[in-house]
Design a protein around this motif. Structure first.
Motif, PDB file in Angstrom:
ATOM      1  N   VAL A  37     115.715-138.799  24.298  1.00  0.00           N
ATOM      2  CA  VAL A  37     116.769-139.370  25.148  1.00  0.00           C
ATOM      3  C   VAL A  37     118.080-138.614  24.951  1.00  0.00           C
ATOM      4  CG1 VAL A  37     118.165-141.425  25.605  1.00  0.00           C
ATOM      5  CG2 VAL A  37     115.719-141.661  25.166  1.00  0.00           C
ATOM      6  N   ARG A  38     118.409-138.352  23.679  1.00  0.00           N
ATOM      7  CA  ARG A  38     119.664-137.651  23.377  1.00  0.00           C
ATOM      8  C   ARG A  38     119.726-136.298  24.068  1.00  0.00           C
ATOM      9  NH1 ARG A  38     121.367-134.660  17.675  1.00  0.00           N
ATOM     10  NH2 ARG A  38     123.255-133.698  18.515  1.00  0.00           N
ATOM     11  N   PHE A  71     112.554-125.349  19.658  1.00  0.00           N
ATOM     12  CA  PHE A  71     111.710-125.999  18.656  1.00  0.00           C
ATOM     13  C   PHE A  71     112.476-126.205  17.348  1.00  0.00           C
ATOM     14  CE2 PHE A  71     108.842-125.802  15.010  1.00  0.00           C
ATOM     15  CZ  PHE A  71     107.965-126.839  15.307  1.00  0.00           C
ATOM     16  N   LEU A  72     113.188-125.169  16.895  1.00  0.00           N
ATOM     17  CA  LEU A  72     113.875-125.230  15.605  1.00  0.00           C
ATOM     18  C   LEU A  72     115.149-126.068  15.648  1.00  0.00           C
ATOM     19  CD1 LEU A  72     113.533-121.485  14.533  1.00  0.00           C
ATOM     20  CD2 LEU A  72     112.354-123.429  13.500  1.00  0.00           C
ATOM     21  N   GLY A  73     116.039-125.744  16.588  1.00  0.00           N
ATOM     22  CA  GLY A  73     117.371-126.340  16.571  1.00  0.00           C
ATOM     23  C   GLY A  73     117.505-127.669  17.266  1.00  0.00           C
ATOM     24  N   VAL A  74     116.635-127.936  18.235  1.00  0.00           N
ATOM     25  CA  VAL A  74     116.733-129.188  18.991  1.00  0.00           C
ATOM     26  C   VAL A  74     115.654-130.176  18.569  1.00  0.00           C
ATOM     27  CG1 VAL A  74     116.601-130.211  21.302  1.00  0.00           C
ATOM     28  CG2 VAL A  74     117.821-128.055  20.944  1.00  0.00           C
ATOM     29  N   PHE A  75     114.403-129.736  18.551  1.00  0.00           N
ATOM     30  CA  PHE A  75     113.312-130.649  18.205  1.00  0.00           C
ATOM     31  C   PHE A  75     113.188-130.873  16.698  1.00  0.00           C
ATOM     32  CE2 PHE A  75     108.715-130.952  17.048  1.00  0.00           C
ATOM     33  CZ  PHE A  75     108.560-132.295  17.372  1.00  0.00           C
ATOM     34  N   THR A  79     114.923-134.202  15.052  1.00  0.00           N
ATOM     35  CA  THR A  79     113.890-135.204  14.779  1.00  0.00           C
ATOM     36  C   THR A  79     113.749-135.457  13.282  1.00  0.00           C
ATOM     37  OG1 THR A  79     112.670-134.545  16.769  1.00  0.00           O
ATOM     38  CG2 THR A  79     111.474-135.835  15.128  1.00  0.00           C
ATOM     39  N   LEU A  80     113.721-134.391  12.482  1.00  0.00           N
ATOM     40  CA  LEU A  80     113.625-134.548  11.032  1.00  0.00           C
ATOM     41  C   LEU A  80     114.849-135.269  10.478  1.00  0.00           C
ATOM     42  CD1 LEU A  80     112.175-131.041  10.127  1.00  0.00           C
ATOM     43  CD2 LEU A  80     111.056-133.240   9.688  1.00  0.00           C
ATOM     44  N   ASN A  81     116.025-134.997  11.059  1.00  0.00           N
ATOM     45  CA  ASN A  81     117.232-135.703  10.651  1.00  0.00           C
ATOM     46  C   ASN A  81     117.092-137.200  10.883  1.00  0.00           C
ATOM     47  OD1 ASN A  81     119.556-134.659   9.396  1.00  0.00           O
ATOM     48  ND2 ASN A  81     120.020-133.392  11.156  1.00  0.00           N
ATOM     49  N   TYR A  82     116.672-137.570  12.083  1.00  0.00           N
ATOM     50  CA  TYR A  82     116.545-138.984  12.421  1.00  0.00           C
ATOM     51  C   TYR A  82     115.441-139.664  11.615  1.00  0.00           C
ATOM     52  CZ  TYR A  82     119.662-137.930  16.329  1.00  0.00           C
ATOM     53  OH  TYR A  82     120.739-137.547  17.088  1.00  0.00           O
ATOM     54  N   SER A 191     110.188-132.705  22.245  1.00  0.00           N
ATOM     55  CA  SER A 191     110.434-134.088  21.834  1.00  0.00           C
ATOM     56  C   SER A 191     109.657-135.064  22.704  1.00  0.00           C
ATOM     57  CB  SER A 191     111.940-134.403  21.910  1.00  0.00           C
ATOM     58  OG  SER A 191     112.665-133.663  20.966  1.00  0.00           O
ATOM     59  N   PHE A 192     109.634-134.802  24.004  1.00  0.00           N
ATOM     60  CA  PHE A 192     108.908-135.673  24.935  1.00  0.00           C
ATOM     61  C   PHE A 192     107.413-135.687  24.613  1.00  0.00           C
ATOM     62  CE2 PHE A 192     106.431-136.089  28.888  1.00  0.00           C
ATOM     63  CZ  PHE A 192     106.785-137.390  29.242  1.00  0.00           C
ATOM     64  N   ILE A 193     106.859-134.497  24.389  1.00  0.00           N
ATOM     65  CA  ILE A 193     105.428-134.399  24.071  1.00  0.00           C
ATOM     66  C   ILE A 193     105.104-135.151  22.772  1.00  0.00           C
ATOM     67  CG2 ILE A 193     103.595-132.773  23.397  1.00  0.00           C
ATOM     68  CD1 ILE A 193     104.954-130.719  25.279  1.00  0.00           C
ATOM     69  N   SER A 194     106.018-135.088  21.799  1.00  0.00           N
ATOM     70  CA  SER A 194     105.777-135.763  20.518  1.00  0.00           C
ATOM     71  C   SER A 194     105.778-137.279  20.657  1.00  0.00           C
ATOM     72  CB  SER A 194     106.829-135.342  19.492  1.00  0.00           C
ATOM     73  OG  SER A 194     108.106-135.865  19.826  1.00  0.00           O
ATOM     74  N   CYS A 195     106.341-137.793  21.762  1.00  0.00           N
ATOM     75  CA  CYS A 195     106.370-139.245  21.977  1.00  0.00           C
ATOM     76  C   CYS A 195     105.042-139.777  22.515  1.00  0.00           C
ATOM     77  CB  CYS A 195     107.480-139.611  22.966  1.00  0.00           C
ATOM     78  SG  CYS A 195     109.153-139.380  22.347  1.00  0.00           S
ATOM     79  N   ILE A 196     104.273-138.894  23.139  1.00  0.00           N
ATOM     80  CA  ILE A 196     103.015-139.324  23.758  1.00  0.00           C
ATOM     81  C   ILE A 196     102.040-139.843  22.707  1.00  0.00           C
ATOM     82  CG2 ILE A 196     101.031-138.592  25.143  1.00  0.00           C
ATOM     83  CD1 ILE A 196     102.839-136.459  26.402  1.00  0.00           C
TER      84      ILE A 196
END
Length: 284
Positions: A37-38, A71-75, A79-82, A191-196
């Motif tokens: 979403v972010r 992949f590195l800077g956004v996903f 994601t690992l931070n959250y 990120s979207f794919i990881s939600c599936i």
């Protein structure tokens, strides 16, 4: 010069707010959905800025670069931070992030073929010692879950360091806005794919405050902070701007204590201070 310094300080303060919001949003959304979403919102804003600046986004011709950076800077980084912020405090996560400049220093000779001075390596060693002290200085009620959280934050630092170094390499081919927008697009797809199959409606607990937090991380902690940092670097220069990134863990601790009433142990605080001092030495 003063304007440039204020912009750099503002950028680190806005980025620190991302840790606070990430901790606050931990019960509201799964990490993968929060990141989707972010960055979906941020991608739309960045693309809008490209249109206003009459720039094209080479989404296909530069797909390899955008894919890696996304992949590195956004996903991975976000994601690992959250994920980590679900089990450890924002203050501790922020202090662990003091190791980012050091990891960048370690990767620089490998990917950019640049030599690092002796002072840089001394600072790196000091900072690594500080991070070790910090991680060992957990509260007495630490659990295996919190240890996993610390590992997730450390891995996020690794991802951001790689993103930064490779971003400098790919930045020779495109401007920062184009590179960030492309990375945001592909990172959002990851990120979207990881939600599936991993996100269920029962895992979502949104409130008005949670929506405000999402708007903050999508705008101020992403687009606004990015422009403040780059504008500051343009005014004061990259060399003078580099040490200001070490304000990030400082702001995170201050905001964590003030806004989330977090408590940190003396050993954790000592480790954070040592890590920051080492990073400053390496950056000067």
């Amino acid at each position: 010069m003063k304007k440039g310094i204020l912009l750099l300080i503002a950028a680190t303060l806005l980025w620190a707010g991302n840790y606070i919001c990430g901790r606050f949003l931990a019960p509201a959304l799964p990490a993968t959905l929060l990141n989707t979403v972010r960055w979906a919102i941020s991608t739309v804003l960045l693309w809008g800025l490209l249109v206003l600046n009459k720039k094209n986004l080479p989404i296909f011709s530069k797909w390899k670069e955008f894919l890696i950076l996304g992949f590195l800077g956004v996903f991975a980084f976000s994601t690992l931070n959250y994920l980590g912020l679900k089990s450890i405090s924002a203050s501790q996560a922020g202090m662990i992030s003091a190791g980012i400049p050091i990891i960048i220093l370690l990767f620089t000779p490998i990917f950019l073929k640049e030599k690092i001075k002796t002072k840089g390596w001394i600072g790196a060693i000091i900072s690594i010692i500080g991070v070790i002290i910090l991680v060992q200085g957990k509260q007495s009620n630490s659990t295996a879950h919190s240890v996993i959280g610390e590992i997730e934050i450390l891995l996020s630092c690794l991802a951001w360091a790689l993103y930064t170094v490779l971003g400098k390499k790919y930045g020779r081919q495109m401007d920062p806005l184009t590179m960030t927008a492309g990375a945001a697009f592909y990172g959002t797809l990851f990120s979207f794919i990881s939600c599936i199959g991993t996100v269920q409606p029962s895992m979502i607990h949104m409130t008005k405050s949670a929506w405000l937090a999402i708007m903050y991380v999508s705008t101020f902690a992403s687009v606004v902070a990015y422009f403040a940092w780059n504008a500051g670097v343009k005014i004061v220069g990259a060399g003078r701007a580099a040490p200001f990134i070490n304000l990030l863990p400082v702001w995170t601790v201050i905001l964590g204590v003030l806004l989330l009433q977090e408590q940190i142990s003396g050993v954790t605080l000592l480790g954070g201070i040592v890590a920051i001092l080492g990073a400053i030495l390496a950056s000067l």
